[in-house]
Structures are given as C-alpha cells and as structure tokens.
Write an enzyme that holds these catalytic residues in place. Structure first.
Site, short mmCIF file in Angstrom:
data_model
loop_
_atom_site.label_atom_id
_atom_site.label_comp_id
_atom_site.label_asym_id
_atom_site.label_seq_id
_atom_site.Cartn_x
_atom_site.Cartn_y
_atom_site.Cartn_z
N ASP A 246 0.84 -1.19 0.00
CA ASP A 246 0.00 0.00 0.00
C ASP A 246 0.88 1.24 0.00
OD1 ASP A 246 -2.38 1.20 -0.11
OD2 ASP A 246 -2.97 0.81 1.96
N GLU B 217 6.59 -0.36 -5.74
CA GLU B 217 5.80 0.52 -4.90
C GLU B 217 6.75 1.24 -3.94
OE1 GLU B 217 2.75 -0.02 -5.93
OE2 GLU B 217 1.44 1.01 -4.50
N TYR C 113 8.27 -5.35 -7.80
CA TYR C 113 7.52 -6.60 -7.91
C TYR C 113 7.17 -7.01 -9.34
CZ TYR C 113 3.97 -2.92 -7.53
OH TYR C 113 3.25 -1.77 -7.69
N LYS D 54 -0.58 -13.83 -9.14
CA LYS D 54 -0.06 -13.69 -10.50
C LYS D 54 0.21 -15.06 -11.11
CE LYS D 54 2.29 -9.42 -9.22
NZ LYS D 54 3.56 -8.74 -8.98
N CYS E 266 -25.10 -7.55 42.11
CA CYS E 266 -24.33 -8.55 41.37
C CYS E 266 -25.26 -9.49 40.60
CB CYS E 266 -23.48 -9.37 42.34
SG CYS E 266 -22.63 -10.74 41.55
N CYS F 116 -18.37 -6.71 42.92
CA CYS F 116 -19.13 -7.51 43.88
C CYS F 116 -18.14 -7.90 44.97
CB CYS F 116 -19.69 -8.75 43.20
SG CYS F 116 -20.30 -9.96 44.39
S1 IVH Z 1 1.56 -6.13 -10.05
C1 IVH Z 1 0.46 -5.07 -14.44
N1 IVH Z 1 2.16 -6.52 -7.57
O1 IVH Z 1 -1.51 -2.14 -6.84
C2 IVH Z 1 0.50 -5.53 -13.05
N2 IVH Z 1 1.00 -4.51 -8.14
O2 IVH Z 1 -4.32 -1.68 -7.39
C3 IVH Z 1 1.45 -4.80 -12.26
N3 IVH Z 1 0.60 -3.02 -6.22
O3 IVH Z 1 -1.08 -0.59 -9.94
C4 IVH Z 1 1.05 -4.71 -10.87
N4 IVH Z 1 1.57 -4.30 -4.72
O4 IVH Z 1 0.64 -0.10 -8.05
C5 IVH Z 1 1.57 -5.69 -8.45
N5 IVH Z 1 2.81 -6.99 -5.40
C6 IVH Z 1 2.22 -6.17 -6.28
C7 IVH Z 1 1.66 -4.93 -5.90
C8 IVH Z 1 1.04 -4.13 -6.86
C9 IVH Z 1 0.94 -3.14 -4.94
C10 IVH Z 1 -0.14 -1.86 -6.76
C11 IVH Z 1 0.27 -1.44 -8.14
C12 IVH Z 1 -1.00 -1.55 -8.96
C13 IVH Z 1 -2.03 -1.41 -7.91
C14 IVH Z 1 -3.37 -1.92 -8.35
#
Ligand code: IVH
Length: 699
Positions: free
Chosen positions: A138, A195, A247, A320, A438, A456
């Site tokens: 996040d 991120e 990532y 993924k 009580c 109590c």
């Molecule tokens: S993969 C094309 N892996 O979440 C795919 N995204 O809500 C590439 N994010 O745009 C993203 N952690 O900014 C991927 N382990 C993670 C992630 C991640 C956070 C973010 C990323 C994405 C957003 C989508």
C-alpha cells in the site's frame, strides 16, 4: 499543441474571464472556462511556464465548479473538474512508460479467486495453473528504467501511459540501486515496477518526531509516500523514510532490442529472484508459489492475520500467473492484466446493532458490561460479543441500547467499539442503566472513588469462584491439566467446587460416575491436581488472583521470601522496595495478605500439601537477558534436552511458548526440524536460531 493565433485568443479569453468582462451565456461561459483552464494546465504542467497566478487559476477553477454544480446536466467527463490525477509540479517533466502501467482487477472473496483461476485455465487451456502470491503493497507506484546497468529514469504512474519524471527523488532512496548488473543476465534495457512505501515503524517514528517538533502529523503512509515522491527537494525526500519494493518486470530487451520477456525470462518468481540478486528490495521473502487455486486460497487465509504483523502496510495480496508465456497468452484489457488479480482483505471496521448487554463478574468481583451485537463479519471472523469495559466507557461513548455501533478489529486484537452512529437513531434507543447488584449473587455492587469499576464484594459469589478457579488452574498459574473451563463450571453447579481449595478435595468417586467420565479421565484429573502441589511459589502467587499481580510480578515477589506466609507480616514499604513493584501493586499485595479469608485459603492449600516454600531448586531468572522475549524449541536438540532448555529460558527471564504464532520471538531449531520451522519462516517477525546462537544469547 496550440497555434500562435490560438494562443493569442486563449490569452485574451483568459483575461476577460479573470476580469469578468464580456457577456456569455451559461453554456458559453462553462465552455470558455474549460478551454482556458485546460490551457493553463498545459502551461503549468507540461511547459512549466505558468502565466497566471495560483490565485487567479483557483478563481477560474472555482467559477467552473460552481457553474457545474448549479447546472449538473452540463458536466462532461473531460471537464478539468472531473480530472482526478493532479499533482504534477512544474519541476517534474512527463515521460512515457516503456510498457503501459496497468491497474489490477480486485477480488474480495474465495469465489472471485476461483473464478479468476477458471478464466486463466480456459485461456491457457490447462487443467491447473501455478500462481505466485505476494502482498499488495500500500504505497505509491513507481517505474524504474535501467539502461546499460545504470538507473536512467524513475517515474510515477501518472495516467498509466505517461508519468512524471521523479528520477532525482528516486535517487535519494537508498533502496533504489543507482546501478545494477543486468548486463550479466543479457539485459540491456529494463523497466521495473514497484511501490514506494513507508514501513509501519518508520511512519510511526516520523510522526512522533513531527509531533515533538510541533509539526502536523501525517494521516497515513500511502498518502505520505506519494506526497513525498513529489517533493521538490530530494534532501527533504530523504527524511521521509521511503523505500522502493520492486515486484514486476514490465519490459526487458537485449542490446539488439529483442524482447526478453517470456523468451529469456521464464517465470515471475525468477524475475523476482533476479531483482533480488541485482540488489533490489522485493517480496521474495513473503512470496509463495502456489500449485493451484486451492493452495492460493490457503495462503490468502494465512495472510488475513499475518498482514497485521507484517512491517509494511498491505490491504490485500496479488495473485499472478507464474509462467510468463502463459501471462502473455492471457494478455490484458485496457485497464488490467488478465494474468493477475488483487485480493482485498476484509475491512477492519463494520457496523452492527447493539441488542443486549450481559454483565460478567470476574475473579476479583469486577463487573464488566459485555455488548451483544447482531453478528457481523469483520477481518475474517464473526463478532457477536464485545467488552464495553466499564460504566464510564458507555457514558463517554454515549452508547444506548439499540444503537448502531461501529466495531473495529485490528488483526488478532480483540474487537472494540469505536463509537455509535447517532445519525441512525430512530428514537427507540434506550439509556443503559448499570446494575446496582451482582448478577450472580445479588449482593450490592460497590465502586471505589478512584476506580471506574463496579465490584461484587461477596467472597462466596459463585461467579467469582468460577473465574478464580479458572485462573488458578491456567497455564501461567498452577498449570493443572484436565481441569478446563467447562469442567469447572459443571463442578461448581454440582457443588463440588465452591472455591480454589475445593480443587484438592474433589469427590472423585462421584465424579467417576458422571456421564462422560471414565476411570482414565478421573486418574488423569487426579494426576494433574496432584502434580500442581509441587509447583514453585511464584506459580502459586500468580494463581491467587491478586489484583495487578501477573507472572512477572510473581517471579519478582518469589525471590524475596522463604515462604508465602512471610507476606502476611511484610510492611508495605518493604513491598514497595522490591524491584519491579510499584506503589499500586504493593498496596494490592499488602491488602491481599491482610485479608483473613485469603490467609485461610493459603493455610488450607498448605494443609492439602500445596507447596508454600521457596525451595532452592525453584530459583528463577538469574538475570533478565531474555526479559520480555518468547521462545520455542523444535527438532532434536543436540546440546541440551527440553527440560534444560526450558530452565535456561526461564532462568534468564524469558518465556516459553507452546506453538508458533505471531507472539513468538525466537524459534530455536535442533536437527530435523519440521512443520514448526516451516510455519515460523512464514512469519517475518520470528527469528530462527541455532542452538549455538541461543547459547550465545544467554552468554
Ligand atoms: S503487479 C500489471 N504486484 O496495486 C501488473 N501490483 O491496485 C502490475 N501493487 O497498480 C502490478 N503491490 O501499483 C503488483 N505486489 C504487487 C503490488 C502491486 C501493490 C499496486 C500497483 C498496482 C495497484 C493496483
């Protein structure tokens, strides 16, 4: 973008709008304002050459917003007021990503995940598909480009196609390598996705410092991260504790511009490994390869609770497809790849209705109000009952019977009521009247002036006896096997147990005749009770339920007497002088040992053969090297046996746990360690030690 004459016209139009000269119809005016704002946006964000002041710009923007609010039918999706992504500053130029930066599709439950898996299997035409699952960080997304092993660019996401160039700020992050050995892997140019985050502990520290400096504290780490990335001064960026976690490899070519994704790079996991090897921060330790969707679900479940002890804020996991060829087969929509999905964790807050209050009597006689609410799912569990602590809590939160309450639960933390939604009241809500007697024995309740708690005071109150016995036999106290909560309640109802001392005078022949009790279970119960008689006195002290006295205080106390009866005559100041014992605790101990009923109980216990002497073999905690630390031993130990291990931990002030959980600090492994080690490895906060490392720790 604009011709010279268009520029001239726009400048004039802008002028007249600011000066409010010229006559326009509403539609005309809205249209002109949009044109002019778009023009100034371009000057400001793209050219970095604004020609009007922020004040005038804001004024134009406000005029448009007000007109649109009054005429909502005239709002168009391309109006500048409808633009969400703002925040380019004049210093950051726009750059095109090498591959478009897509978002992720969201899912919220197991069915969504199964559905996703079904689609992937359909596209790839496989019976099962292997996935990589990792936390969804996040923070603020970033793209890094390396060419010839050098970092040449860092960009924010922007609109997914074009982002802002924040290379100078990214260079300020120590976690972003300025050069990385990609050429060793045959890669000439590569684009990475990741991120930028602020770790939970770092974020807390930053806020603490800001508070001390009288500065405004930050709301949350995600906004702070994205805001900090756009700071103009990289030196200031450095102080914000930002880190980049990478990532994804979105683009990779060799020096002949040949695409290497899915030809030379094979799986997502290998990509992460490659990044890890090249010196990047990656989810390599958290990531799990799952052989199918069922395995994915299992891993997701694990993280529902684990995420709270994870050092980085996560609001979900990303699933993924591991194989890059299959990823290619799946392709993408204009919004998200079809080979990945985000799984969002259940919310931390929920609303429910307060339907009843139960008043529970604790072992010290404290009466606790417990809210019964309409069952509600929250962070993975169903909640129907929540402590309201005391009368003041109810008053302060202005909680009424029938109210809609906001329930929060952070991780494994006990749920609590944050407040009520007063707006949802319909007048049927009733004031809550705390009972004056009580609920168990009907004695009048008392509330000391300095306390928030009603008690109590009846020593024979059955509800108190129940809690006292449950506490007495518990693991941290006398540790009596075979005497659980339901048995205790049953024995109290049958009149076998009226108080603690009755434990040692149970009518075994009658118990043996009860349904569900065989000879073996009676023997087991007897053995558990018998063996408790030989416990060291710190356990007895902890078991008595003296207010404010837990395990650690009991151990401190035990060191200072030859037998427990010494406390009967110990002056208050001697108690206060004991290390680790404050005035409030000392007072409570003093009062406990000046109560005839308590002394009578101890004498009875002694009569039954319960140890009340401080024996030499009971010496504990020679030092505090392991104070506050928890340990667990697993595998076949080579240097010491289990008993010795336990003794070593306790002698040094540590605590032994019975299983792997987030509460565990250290797992000491011998040979052939099994599932405990696997489980511990999945919890980042647990440190795994060899026997030698453990011995080194205690010197
Ligand atoms: S993969 C094309 N892996 O979440 C795919 N995204 O809500 C590439 N994010 O745009 C993203 N952690 O900014 C991927 N382990 C993670 C992630 C991640 C956070 C973010 C990323 C994405 C957003 C989508």
């Amino acid at each position: 973008m604009y011709t010279a004459s268009e520029l001239q016209q726009l400048n004039q139009l802008s002028d007249s709008l600011i000066k409010k000269t010229g006559h326009h119809s509403t539609e005309d005016l809205i249209d002109s304002l949009r044109k002019v704002i778009k023009y100034h946006d371009w000057r400001y964000y793209v050219l970095s050459e604004p020609i009007i002041t922020d004040f005038d710009y804001d004024h134009l923007f406000k005029a448009l917003r007000e007109l649109e609010a009054a005429n909502p039918e005239l709002i168009t999706p391309d109006s500048p007021t409808q633009r969400v992504a703002r925040g380019l500053t004049e210093e950051f130029t726009q750059v095109a990503h090498l591959a478009s930066m897509l978002s992720l599709e969201n899912s919220y439950n197991a069915e969504d995940v199964i559905d996703f898996d079904r689609k992937v299997k359909e596209i790839t035409n496989r019976p099962t598909v292997e996935y990589c699952v990792e936390p969804k960080f996040d923070g603020s997304s970033i793209a890094l480009v390396y060419e010839n092993d050098q970092l040449i660019r860092a960009a924010t996401r922007g609109d997914g196609t074009i982002g802002e160039d924040i290379t100078n700020n990214a260079r300020a992050l120590a976690s972003v390598p300025l050069s990385a050995p990609f050429s060793k892997h045959g890669i000439y140019r590569i684009e990475l996705r990741g991120e930028v985050i602020i770790r939970k502990d770092v974020f807390e520290k930053i806020n603490e410092t800001r508070k001390n400096q009288g500065l405004k504290t930050f709301q949350n780490s995600r906004n702070t991260a994205s805001g900090s990335l756009r700071l103009k001064d990289p030196k200031e960026v450095k102080t914000r504790g930002l880190e980049a976690v990478l990532y994804h490899v979105s683009y990779a070519v060799d020096n002949k511009e040949a695409n290497l994704i899915a030809t030379k790079l094979h799986t997502h996991y290998h990509n992460i490994e490659l990044l890890h090897q090249c010196g990047f921060k990656t989810p390599i330790n958290e990531l799990q390869i799952c052989k199918d969707a069922a395995h994915v679900s299992e891993f997701l479940k694990e993280w529902e609770t684990k995420r709270h002890s994870f050092i980085i804020e996560t609001d979900g996991m990303v699933i993924k497809v591991n194989d890059l060829k299959m990823q290619e087969q799946c392709g993408s929509t204009s919004h998200h790849p079809r080979w990945a999905i985000a799984y969002k964790f259940a919310a931390k807050q929920a609303q429910s209705k307060l339907i009843d209050i139960e008043y529970q009597v604790g072992r010290t006689g404290a009466v606790t109000p417990v809210a019964k609410i309409e069952p509600v799912r929250l962070a993975g569990v169903t909640i129907s009952s929540i402590s309201l602590h005391n009368e003041d809590f109810i008053t302060e939160k202005d909680i009424k019977m029938g109210d809609t309450v906001i329930v929060e639960r952070a991780g494994e933390v006990i749920p609590y009521i944050v407040g009520v939604v007063a707006d949802l009241r319909d007048g049927s809500e009733k004031k809550i009247h705390f009972p004056m007697t009580c609920p168990s024995c009907d004695s009048e309740l008392i509330r000391l002036e300095e306390e928030a708690i009603w008690r109590c005071d009846n020593a024979d109150c059955p509800a108190q006896a129940e809690e006292r016995v449950i506490h007495y036999v518990s693991k941290d106290a006398m540790d009596i096997d075979g005497l659980g909560r339901s048995t205790i309640i049953d024995f109290i109802q049958r009149g076998y147990l009226k108080n603690i001392e009755y434990i040692y005078d149970l009518p075994y022949d009658q118990i043996g005749k009860l349904e569900g009790w065989g000879e073996r279970s009676v023997v087991k119960l007897k053995e558990g009770i018998e063996s408790s008689k030989g416990r060291p006195i710190w356990r007895l002290l902890a078991a008595l339920g003296i207010r404010h006295v837990g395990v650690s205080t009991s151990k401190d106390l035990a060191k200072h007497v030859k037998n427990v009866f010494e406390f009967e005559h110990m002056p208050l100041e001697n108690l206060t002088n004991i290390e680790g014992i404050g005035p409030k605790v000392a007072q409570s101990i003093f009062e406990f040992f000046h109560n005839k009923g308590n002394i009578h109980l101890l004498e009875k216990l002694k009569e039954y053969g319960v140890n009340t002497e401080n024996r030499p073999e009971d010496a504990i905690a020679k030092n505090n090297k392991l104070q506050g630390k928890t340990f667990l031993f697993t595998g076949s130990l080579q240097q010491f046996n289990r008993d010795r291990a336990k003794q070593l931990v306790e002698e040094n002030g540590g605590t032994l746990l019975s299983g792997v959980s987030t509460k565990l600090n250290y797992l000491v492994v011998g040979e052939d360690a099994g599932s405990k080690l696997t489980k511990a490895k999945a919890i980042p906060s647990i440190e795994v030690l060899t026997e030698d490392e453990f011995l080194a720790m205690i010197g």
